[in-house]
Design a protein around this motif. Structure first.
Motif, short mmCIF file in Angstrom:
data_model
loop_
_atom_site.label_atom_id
_atom_site.label_comp_id
_atom_site.label_asym_id
_atom_site.label_seq_id
_atom_site.Cartn_x
_atom_site.Cartn_y
_atom_site.Cartn_z
N VAL A 1 28.42 27.92 35.14
CA VAL A 1 28.17 28.21 36.56
C VAL A 1 29.51 28.45 37.28
CG1 VAL A 1 27.22 27.36 38.73
CG2 VAL A 1 26.02 26.90 36.60
N TRP A 2 30.50 27.62 36.98
CA TRP A 2 31.80 27.80 37.66
C TRP A 2 32.45 29.12 37.25
CZ3 TRP A 2 34.48 27.35 41.68
CH2 TRP A 2 35.86 27.54 41.68
N GLU A 3 32.46 29.40 35.96
CA GLU A 3 33.14 30.64 35.55
C GLU A 3 32.42 31.86 36.11
OE1 GLU A 3 33.95 31.34 31.35
OE2 GLU A 3 35.42 32.88 31.85
N MET A 4 31.09 31.80 36.18
CA MET A 4 30.36 32.94 36.74
C MET A 4 30.66 33.10 38.23
SD MET A 4 26.74 33.04 34.73
CE MET A 4 26.17 34.52 35.59
N THR A 5 30.83 31.97 38.92
CA THR A 5 31.19 32.03 40.34
C THR A 5 32.54 32.73 40.50
OG1 THR A 5 30.04 29.93 40.60
CG2 THR A 5 31.45 30.61 42.42
N VAL A 6 33.50 32.34 39.65
CA VAL A 6 34.84 32.93 39.71
C VAL A 6 34.78 34.41 39.33
CG1 VAL A 6 37.17 32.86 38.71
CG2 VAL A 6 35.96 30.73 39.22
N LEU A 7 34.05 34.71 38.26
CA LEU A 7 34.00 36.10 37.78
C LEU A 7 33.33 37.02 38.80
CD1 LEU A 7 33.00 35.44 34.05
CD2 LEU A 7 35.14 36.44 34.83
N THR A 8 32.31 36.50 39.45
CA THR A 8 31.63 37.32 40.45
C THR A 8 32.61 37.69 41.56
OG1 THR A 8 29.59 36.15 39.93
CG2 THR A 8 29.60 37.42 41.96
N ALA A 9 33.41 36.71 41.98
CA ALA A 9 34.43 37.00 43.00
C ALA A 9 35.48 37.95 42.43
CB ALA A 9 35.09 35.69 43.46
N MET A 10 35.78 37.77 41.17
CA MET A 10 36.83 38.59 40.52
C MET A 10 36.47 40.07 40.49
SD MET A 10 38.48 37.61 36.87
CE MET A 10 39.20 36.02 36.85
N THR A 11 35.17 40.36 40.44
CA THR A 11 34.77 41.78 40.40
C THR A 11 35.25 42.52 41.65
OG1 THR A 11 32.63 41.30 41.40
CG2 THR A 11 32.69 41.36 39.00
N GLY A 12 35.55 41.76 42.72
CA GLY A 12 36.06 42.39 43.94
C GLY A 12 37.57 42.28 44.10
N SER A 13 38.26 41.89 43.04
CA SER A 13 39.72 41.69 43.12
C SER A 13 40.45 43.02 43.34
CB SER A 13 40.22 41.07 41.81
OG SER A 13 41.62 41.00 41.81
N VAL A 14 41.60 42.92 44.04
CA VAL A 14 42.44 44.12 44.18
C VAL A 14 43.12 44.47 42.86
CG1 VAL A 14 42.96 43.88 46.64
CG2 VAL A 14 44.43 42.74 44.96
N VAL A 15 43.18 43.51 41.95
CA VAL A 15 43.83 43.80 40.66
C VAL A 15 42.80 44.42 39.73
CG1 VAL A 15 45.13 42.82 38.73
CG2 VAL A 15 45.34 41.81 41.02
N GLU A 16 43.05 45.67 39.39
CA GLU A 16 42.07 46.45 38.61
C GLU A 16 41.59 45.73 37.37
OE1 GLU A 16 43.97 50.72 39.44
OE2 GLU A 16 43.42 50.39 37.34
N GLU A 17 42.55 45.20 36.60
CA GLU A 17 42.20 44.58 35.32
C GLU A 17 41.35 43.32 35.52
OE1 GLU A 17 45.02 45.95 36.05
OE2 GLU A 17 45.67 47.19 34.36
N LEU A 18 41.58 42.62 36.64
CA LEU A 18 40.75 41.44 36.91
C LEU A 18 39.33 41.86 37.26
CD1 LEU A 18 43.00 38.97 38.99
CD2 LEU A 18 42.54 38.99 36.54
N ALA A 19 39.22 42.90 38.09
CA ALA A 19 37.89 43.38 38.47
C ALA A 19 37.12 43.84 37.24
CB ALA A 19 38.02 44.51 39.48
N GLN A 20 37.82 44.54 36.35
CA GLN A 20 37.16 45.02 35.12
C GLN A 20 36.73 43.85 34.24
OE1 GLN A 20 40.28 47.48 33.63
NE2 GLN A 20 39.76 49.21 34.95
N ALA A 21 37.65 42.87 34.10
CA ALA A 21 37.33 41.71 33.26
C ALA A 21 36.12 40.98 33.84
CB ALA A 21 38.52 40.77 33.17
N GLY A 22 36.09 40.83 35.16
CA GLY A 22 34.98 40.14 35.81
C GLY A 22 33.66 40.80 35.45
N THR A 23 33.60 42.11 35.58
CA THR A 23 32.36 42.83 35.32
C THR A 23 31.93 42.67 33.86
OG1 THR A 23 33.06 44.42 36.96
CG2 THR A 23 31.26 45.10 35.52
N LYS A 24 32.89 42.86 32.98
CA LYS A 24 32.56 42.85 31.56
C LYS A 24 32.13 41.45 31.10
CE LYS A 24 34.12 44.38 27.09
NZ LYS A 24 33.62 43.19 26.42
#
Lengths: 315, 270
Positions: free
Chosen positions: B128-151
């Motif tokens: 649950v925690w990692e999904m919360t973080v990843l969901t936020a990460m999909t909106g990151s300004v850092v391209e690679e973080l946003a991509q990692a979040g989605t994947k």
């Protein structure tokens, strides 16, 4: 007085089907002896996959690099998956006897069901994980490749998938061994030690050589088209496939007598200690009791979880 | 993805941003390495064979995610991912203390008496925690973080669904085991959903949108889930904070195992 026929009409028809190359399905009629031989063979194979996960699993968390950790996790997971696939094939065959996979596990723990000799051996270094992947799986593919033509269709289908995956395992093991062989003196020594340790167990894997005659079980399984090759034929095939590959890595095979006859192409080799083999498969190998103990403890302690899952699925 | 996105080599040249991205990545990378290790310990020892296969698969994916995160840190620091994962001192580790705890008594090699309910509860909280973080990460300004979040989110959904299935079974059939597992997890779990003081910077920089709000989102979600199952959620006691490098002896033990072979010669090709 009429004489009792040696085999029933049904059995005669069954054998005729086998001779035609028909495959038998789980719901088809089959002689009790055919069922018994299959259950024995497939249960041994299934528990060997399940117990076989443990020696390599010792190295799963300890695998050296992130890449190796990923690869060996996938590999060992595949092996357990094979166990799962096979235990289901065996369960279907055991259904008329009112038995389930619990009986298979109980037989394993009680020593009534044996698992392959190689999985009783110690795995003291990372190189053992490489040798298992490369040569133990290599040996397994040779025996399983033979069983692809097994007359029992569900087993043949399961093996089709298993053998395909084992192909990747062999590459995985070979890659570990190659890296060690091309590595530092410490790495090369680790690999050589592992090969020396595993060589007799690899020869034992195929079972004792047939002298002049085949055992009753073997004859029956050949007749039932469950197997098509003898232990010795399979071992000879292993030599032909792997001896030169092992040597090409600069490794010494610990058998000075090993040589191939130039004319007959037959390999001559030092026989492993077959009394030791019998001790090993009777759960007196170097790691037999520890590994059975590991699986038994967690199986017993997990009984409430299995009961819970069964309760839920019966609702 | 954010419209003003930054590729990682630009992050590399901006020290403040680089620091923040690395700090965030340590948390997720170290978390996944630890939970992946604990999952792997179950392989071959799970209550039934289907679960061996499932835990093997989940553990492999957790480790795969860690590899991806360490790879991004490698891109930012130039240090090898293997060294980052295997050679860093325990005080440099940022995983939550809950995730380094053993599965039960013993270890995977010696006399394991693992705790299934604790394993499931711990994994669920992590998911649950990692999904919360990843969901936020999909909106990151850092391209690679946003991509990692989605994947990675795509895979995490299955992990979480798996743990939820077991949680519901436990709640319905063995609520006491579940309650005991939760009680154990609550001794360590307080630092799981915690970015510490960098939460505001993470948000303001756009590295992790909404970072200060995520711990509450996590707590609400978990509280609701257990309420629905009629299970009392214990208070998570504040204690050691892994996000600040405070750890139990269990982490040292885990890292000794994970790096045993690599340390024989980290310069060799394995």
């Amino acid at each position: 007085m009429s004489q009792q026929p040696l085999i029933s009409d049904r059995e005669a028809y069954f054998l005729e089907r086998l001779d035609r190359g028909d495959r038998i399905e789980a719901d088809d009629w089959m002689p009790e002896e055919y069922r018994r031989q299959l259950v024995r063979l497939i249960s041994i194979h299934a528990v060997s996959e399940i117990m076989g996960a443990l020696p390599e699993k010792e190295w799963v968390p300890r695998a050296p690099t992130l890449y190796r950790k990923l690869a060996i996790t996938a590999k060992v997971q595949d092996e357990v998956g094979h166990g799962q696939l096979l235990i289901r094939v065996a369960e279907d065959l055991m259904r008329p006897w009112g038995k389930t996979r619990d009986d298979i596990m109980e037989d394993l723990f009680a020593g009534r069901l044996k698992y392959h000799n190689v999985f009783h051996m110690a795995t003291p270094t990372w190189a053992d994980a490489g040798i298992i992947g490369w040569l133990v799986d290599g040996a397994a593919v040779i025996t399983q490749g033979m069983s692809l033509s097994c007359s029992y269709a569900p087993y043949a289908r399961a093996l089709q998938r298993i053998v395909e995956e084992e192909g990747f395992h062999i590459q995985h093991g070979e890659s570990i061994c190659l890296a060690l062989a091309e590595g530092t003196p410490m790495q090369r020594a680790m690999l050589q030690d592992a090969l020396t340790r595993w060589w007799p167990a690899l020869l034992m894997f195929f079972g004792p050589p047939e002298k002049s005659e085949l055992s009753t079980n073997q004859l029956r399984n050949l007749r039932y088209r469950i197997r098509s090759k003898t232990n010795e034929e399979l071992r000879q095939r292993f030599f032909s496939k792997y001896v030169h590959r092992i040597r090409s890595l600069g490794l010494q095979i610990p058998d000075r007598t090993l040589a191939q006859d130039a004319v007959t192409k037959e390999w001559h080799y030092q026989q492993p200690d077959w009394d030791l083999f019998r001790q090993i498969v009777n759960n007196h190998g170097p790691r037999s009791q520890e590994r059975l103990g590991l699986r038994r403890t967690t199986y017993e302690e997990g009984a409430w979880v299995r009961r819970m899952a069964a309760q839920a699925s019966s609702v | 993805m954010n419209t003003t996105s930054l590729a990682i080599d630009r992050v590399k040249r901006t020290p403040a941003l680089r620091h923040l991205v690395i700090e965030l990545l340590w948390q997720v990378a170290d978390d996944d390495l630890m939970i992946g290790f604990r999952d792997q310990e179950w392989l071959g020892l799970a209550p039934h064979i289907e679960e061996d296969v499932a835990f093997g698969s989940i553990g492999q994916e957790e480790l795969g995610h860690a590899v991806h995160y360490y790879g991004l840190i490698e891109a930012l620091t130039g240090d090898r991912a293997d060294d980052l994962a295997l050679l860093r001192e325990t005080s440099a580790r940022r995983n939550a203390v809950l995730l380094e705890q053993p599965n039960g008594a013993g270890d995977y090699l010696h006399d394991p008496h693992f705790n299934w309910a604790f394993t499931i509860v711990r994994h669920y909280l992590h998911d649950v925690w990692e999904m919360t973080v990843l969901t936020a990460m999909t909106g990151s300004v850092v391209e690679e973080l946003a991509q990692a979040g989605t994947k990675i989110l795509g895979e995490k959904r299955y992990h979480r669904a798996h743990q939820e299935l077991w949680l519901r079974l436990l709640a319905a059939h063995n609520p006491q085991q579940l309650q005991d597992g939760l009680a154990l997890a609550s001794q360590w779990g307080a630092d799981l959903a915690d970015f510490g003081p960098m939460a505001i910077d993470l948000q303001q920089s756009g590295v992790l949108p909404d970072a200060p709000l995520l711990p509450k989102q996590f707590a609400d979600e978990v509280t609701d889930a257990f309420k629905e199952m009629s299970i009392d959620l214990p208070i998570f006691q504040p204690g050691l904070n892994g996000r600040q490098g405070q750890h139990t002896a269990a982490l040292g033990g885990a890292l000794t195992t994970l790096s045993e072979v690599y340390r024989l010669d980290p310069g060799a090709r394995w």
